[in-house]
Design an enzyme around this catalytic site. Structure first.
Site, mmCIF file in Angstrom:
data_model
loop_
_atom_site.group_PDB
_atom_site.id
_atom_site.type_symbol
_atom_site.label_atom_id
_atom_site.label_comp_id
_atom_site.label_asym_id
_atom_site.label_seq_id
_atom_site.Cartn_x
_atom_site.Cartn_y
_atom_site.Cartn_z
ATOM 1 N N ASP A 67 0.823 -1.210 0.000
ATOM 2 C CA ASP A 67 0.000 0.000 0.000
ATOM 3 C C ASP A 67 0.857 1.261 0.000
ATOM 4 O O ASP A 67 2.067 1.207 0.227
ATOM 5 C CB ASP A 67 -0.963 -0.003 1.202
ATOM 6 C CG ASP A 67 -0.278 -0.380 2.523
ATOM 7 O OD1 ASP A 67 0.972 -0.350 2.582
ATOM 8 O OD2 ASP A 67 -0.979 -0.691 3.480
ATOM 9 N N ASN A 136 -7.555 -2.527 14.183
ATOM 10 C CA ASN A 136 -8.937 -2.829 13.798
ATOM 11 C C ASN A 136 -9.016 -4.037 12.861
ATOM 12 O O ASN A 136 -10.042 -4.289 12.245
ATOM 13 C CB ASN A 136 -9.589 -1.607 13.125
ATOM 14 C CG ASN A 136 -8.897 -1.222 11.825
ATOM 15 O OD1 ASN A 136 -7.882 -1.823 11.453
ATOM 16 N ND2 ASN A 136 -9.418 -0.240 11.121
ATOM 17 N N HIS A 138 -7.221 -4.522 10.081
ATOM 18 C CA HIS A 138 -6.922 -4.318 8.653
ATOM 19 C C HIS A 138 -5.609 -5.001 8.256
ATOM 20 O O HIS A 138 -4.683 -5.133 9.056
ATOM 21 C CB HIS A 138 -6.946 -2.830 8.246
ATOM 22 C CG HIS A 138 -5.810 -1.984 8.677
ATOM 23 N ND1 HIS A 138 -5.965 -0.677 9.086
ATOM 24 C CD2 HIS A 138 -4.472 -2.222 8.761
ATOM 25 C CE1 HIS A 138 -4.796 -0.160 9.386
ATOM 26 N NE2 HIS A 138 -3.863 -1.084 9.198
ATOM 27 N N GLU A 143 -9.545 -1.897 5.111
ATOM 28 C CA GLU A 143 -10.225 -1.574 6.360
ATOM 29 C C GLU A 143 -11.428 -2.501 6.555
ATOM 30 O O GLU A 143 -11.875 -3.143 5.603
ATOM 31 C CB GLU A 143 -10.696 -0.110 6.300
ATOM 32 C CG GLU A 143 -9.544 0.899 6.198
ATOM 33 C CD GLU A 143 -8.817 1.121 7.531
ATOM 34 O OE1 GLU A 143 -8.660 0.160 8.306
ATOM 35 O OE2 GLU A 143 -8.395 2.266 7.774
HETATM 36 C C1 GLP Z 1 -0.429 0.437 8.528
HETATM 37 C C2 GLP Z 1 -0.113 -0.419 7.306
HETATM 38 C C3 GLP Z 1 -0.309 -1.895 7.577
HETATM 39 C C4 GLP Z 1 0.344 -2.272 8.900
HETATM 40 C C5 GLP Z 1 -0.310 -1.497 10.015
HETATM 41 C C6 GLP Z 1 0.240 -1.831 11.385
HETATM 42 O O1 GLP Z 1 -1.749 0.841 8.621
HETATM 43 N N1 GLP Z 1 -0.889 -0.062 6.162
HETATM 44 O O2 GLP Z 1 0.237 -2.649 6.499
HETATM 45 O O3 GLP Z 1 0.238 -3.649 9.110
HETATM 46 O O4 GLP Z 1 -0.108 -0.115 9.772
HETATM 47 O O5 GLP Z 1 1.325 -1.023 11.709
HETATM 48 P P1 GLP Z 1 2.375 -1.319 12.854
HETATM 49 O O6 GLP Z 1 3.197 -2.479 12.371
HETATM 50 O O7 GLP Z 1 3.179 -0.072 12.970
HETATM 51 O O8 GLP Z 1 1.597 -1.638 14.061
#
Ligand code: GLP
Length: 263
Positions: A67, A136, A138, A143
């Site tokens: 993404d 959440n 995702h 989402e």
């Molecule tokens: C973002 C990314 C996800 C990731 C998530 C969790 O929203 N788009 O791909 O898994 O954050 O982030 P973190 O690893 O910092 O908790």
């Protein structure tokens, strides 16, 4: 779904990096699906170290990131391209043209999202997809209530995600509300999926991912439909799993089979 309960963050990163390097050894043209966020940083550090020790050649590897925020100018330090350069790409010998991101600037985005999907297929499909998970549930930026068959497209970020990610932005700084993400269908096409989760903040999402019904209200639960997904969890993220004892026993028995060289 295989559950691996780890006790240190570093142990999970080591296990995933070792698996990626093992696959790279077998297949120099490995195709990797990559995630951003704090969770996969340890994996990238270990891949970079392996390359610096002369143990990993990325010259024929292709990567596809999950993404990217919409309309952040190229090189913006909150952008996921910047993040990937910092944590991985500038430390390994991957050719720039083998690094792929979903289209996140300019026009004709729907068509270019289709081209991004086509590019994945042209290089043979994703061999290993690295994932984290949002609090959440995702995956990527899919989402809750995303279609379980979705493909690469633009998503509007939920309030929860905007709040979670606001820690990366200074007060008053513009925080994008739109992103382009691989779909859940795109992710499920990967041959192998590895998902890491650390911290109590992820425990509800992990419970719903592993033990909840398959439902778009927790996008991670779609991974129950995938034949080769492994989850690497620390004690805090695993704390709400009802069947934790069973996963521990399964892990012990399976690792015995592995040690005996039977798997
Ligand atoms: C973002 C990314 C996800 C990731 C998530 C969790 O929203 N788009 O791909 O898994 O954050 O982030 P973190 O690893 O910092 O908790």
């Amino acid at each position: 779904m295989r559950i691996v309960l780890t006790h240190e963050l570093d142990q999970a990163a080591e296990l995933v990096a070792t698996e990626i390097l093992r696959q790279l050894d077998k297949k120099p043209k490995l195709v990797l699906g990559l995630a951003t966020g704090s969770t996969p940083v340890g994996i990238y550090r270990k891949l970079a170290e392996a390359h610096q020790r002369g143990k990993a050649d990325f010259s024929r590897v292709h990567t596809f990131n999950l993404d990217e925020y919409l309309d952040l100018p190229a090189g913006h330090e909150r952008g996921y391209r910047y993040f990937m350069d910092e944590h991985l790409f500038q430390h390994i010998n991957i050719p720039r043209e083998n690094i792929h991101f979903p289209p996140s600037e300019g026009s004709d985005l729907e068509r270019r999202c289709v081209e991004f999907e086509e590019r994945i297929l042209e290089v043979g499909g994703i061999d290993i997809q690295v994932l984290g998970i949002g609090s959440n549930g995702h995956i990527g930026f899919n989402e809750p209530m995303s279609s379980l068959c979705s493909r690469t497209r633009i998503k509007t970020l939920t309030d929860k995600t905007l709040t979670d990610n606001s820690r990366f932005y200074a007060e008053g700084e513009h925080q994008p509300e739109l992103a382009v993400t691989m779909g859940i269908g795109t992710i499920l096409d990967a041959r192998k999926i590895v998902l890491q989760a650390f911290g109590a903040k992820k425990s509800e999402a992990i419970r719903a991912t592993v033990e909840g019904p398959v439902s778009s209200s927790c996008p991670g639960s779609a991974l129950q439909l995938h034949p080769a997904t492994t989850l690497y969890l620390d004690p805090d993220s695993a704390s709400q799993l009802r069947e934790r004892k069973y996963y521990e026993r399964a892990q012990q028995l399976q690792s015995k089979l592995r040690q005996e060289g039977r798997l």
